[in-house]
Design a protein around this motif. Structure first.
Motif, PDB file in Angstrom:
ATOM      1  N   GLN A   7      36.658  39.289  31.599  1.00 40.24           N
ATOM      2  CA  GLN A   7      35.261  39.332  31.143  1.00 40.24           C
ATOM      3  C   GLN A   7      34.449  38.294  31.914  1.00 40.24           C
ATOM      4  O   GLN A   7      33.423  38.624  32.484  1.00 40.24           O
ATOM      5  N   THR A   8      34.934  37.060  31.928  1.00 38.94           N
ATOM      6  CA  THR A   8      34.321  36.020  32.752  1.00 38.94           C
ATOM      7  C   THR A   8      35.435  35.149  33.327  1.00 38.94           C
ATOM      8  O   THR A   8      36.506  35.030  32.732  1.00 38.94           O
ATOM      9  N   ALA A   9      35.158  34.552  34.474  1.00 39.18           N
ATOM     10  CA  ALA A   9      36.115  33.631  35.115  1.00 39.18           C
ATOM     11  C   ALA A   9      35.340  32.783  36.111  1.00 39.18           C
ATOM     12  O   ALA A   9      34.274  33.177  36.576  1.00 39.18           O
ATOM     13  N   ILE A  10      35.897  31.625  36.414  1.00 37.16           N
ATOM     14  CA  ILE A  10      35.279  30.738  37.395  1.00 37.16           C
ATOM     15  C   ILE A  10      36.115  30.756  38.669  1.00 37.16           C
ATOM     16  O   ILE A  10      37.301  30.411  38.631  1.00 37.16           O
ATOM     17  N   PRO A  11      35.520  31.203  39.794  1.00 39.23           N
ATOM     18  CA  PRO A  11      36.258  31.147  41.062  1.00 39.23           C
ATOM     19  C   PRO A  11      36.473  29.682  41.464  1.00 39.23           C
ATOM     20  O   PRO A  11      35.517  28.922  41.552  1.00 39.23           O
ATOM     21  N   GLN A  12      37.733  29.312  41.669  1.00 41.19           N
ATOM     22  CA  GLN A  12      38.075  27.935  42.034  1.00 41.19           C
ATOM     23  C   GLN A  12      38.251  27.773  43.541  1.00 41.19           C
ATOM     24  O   GLN A  12      37.917  26.750  44.098  1.00 41.19           O
ATOM     25  N   ARG A  13      38.844  28.786  44.159  1.00 42.02           N
ATOM     26  CA  ARG A  13      39.123  28.730  45.600  1.00 42.02           C
ATOM     27  C   ARG A  13      38.981  30.124  46.184  1.00 42.02           C
ATOM     28  O   ARG A  13      39.254  31.111  45.512  1.00 42.02           O
ATOM     29  N   ARG A  14      38.588  30.152  47.460  1.00 41.97           N
ATOM     30  CA  ARG A  14      38.507  31.423  48.185  1.00 41.97           C
ATOM     31  C   ARG A  14      39.173  31.233  49.532  1.00 41.97           C
ATOM     32  O   ARG A  14      39.031  30.194  50.165  1.00 41.97           O
ATOM     33  N   TYR A  15      39.902  32.258  49.942  1.00 42.73           N
ATOM     34  CA  TYR A  15      40.604  32.227  51.224  1.00 42.73           C
ATOM     35  C   TYR A  15      40.395  33.548  51.934  1.00 42.73           C
ATOM     36  O   TYR A  15      40.177  34.577  51.304  1.00 42.73           O
ATOM     37  N   ASN A  23      40.626  35.435  45.985  1.00 46.11           N
ATOM     38  CA  ASN A  23      39.908  34.630  44.996  1.00 46.11           C
ATOM     39  C   ASN A  23      40.916  34.076  44.005  1.00 46.11           C
ATOM     40  O   ASN A  23      41.709  34.837  43.439  1.00 46.11           O
ATOM     41  N   ILE A  24      40.894  32.759  43.797  1.00 49.62           N
ATOM     42  CA  ILE A  24      41.719  32.122  42.768  1.00 49.62           C
ATOM     43  C   ILE A  24      40.779  31.803  41.608  1.00 49.62           C
ATOM     44  O   ILE A  24      39.828  31.025  41.768  1.00 49.62           O
ATOM     45  N   LEU A  25      41.038  32.410  40.464  1.00 51.61           N
ATOM     46  CA  LEU A  25      40.164  32.291  39.298  1.00 51.61           C
ATOM     47  C   LEU A  25      40.809  31.433  38.213  1.00 51.61           C
ATOM     48  O   LEU A  25      42.024  31.455  38.041  1.00 51.61           O
ATOM     49  N   SER A  26      39.968  30.704  37.462  1.00 46.66           N
ATOM     50  CA  SER A  26      40.454  29.970  36.291  1.00 46.66           C
ATOM     51  C   SER A  26      39.415  30.108  35.173  1.00 46.66           C
ATOM     52  O   SER A  26      38.404  30.789  35.340  1.00 46.66           O
TER      53      SER A  26
END
Length: 117
Positions: A7-15, A23-26
């Motif tokens: 539903q929602t997530a915060i992208p922490q890292r992109r490669y 996309n690494i989400l937390s």
């Protein structure tokens, strides 16, 4: 369970990994029955939806003797649990491991992940 219902997530890292965006989400909010620590979403260039998810999920208390987090890989309609460990709670360890899985599945062993700003 198939793909995570984010539903929602915060992208922490992109490669960038070959022609794929990682996309690494937390801080993931979902109606799924599991609690996600991190989700790696792999998106092929030009596509809208991820083709692969690798998730670090909090193990229920009864299953924590192997580790606090379990790894699950979701590809198309298939999913596979890849074991449990405490180390998957660390974003660095999770990022390296999940991109390693993506590299194996998509034959990207010659590609170095490039971190994007």
């Amino acid at each position: 369970m198939t793909t995570p219902h984010i539903q929602t997530a915060i992208p922490q890292r992109r490669y960038q990994l070959g022609s794929f965006l990682v996309n690494i989400l937390s801080d993931i909010k979902t109606d799924d029955p599991v609690e996600y620590r991190y989700i790696m979403a792999l998106i092929d260039e030009g596509e809208q939806e991820p083709c692969l998810y690798v998730t670090a999920e909090v193990n229920p208390p009864a299953q924590r003797q192997q580790g606090r987090y379990r790894i699950r890989v979701v590809l198309d309609e298939q999913e596979k649990e890849m074991g449990s460990a405490d180390e998957w709670g660390d974003i660095e360890n999770f990022s390296i491991f999940s991109m390693g899985i993506a590299a194996k599945l998509y034959q990207l062993s010659d590609e170095e992940p490039k971190r994007l700003a």
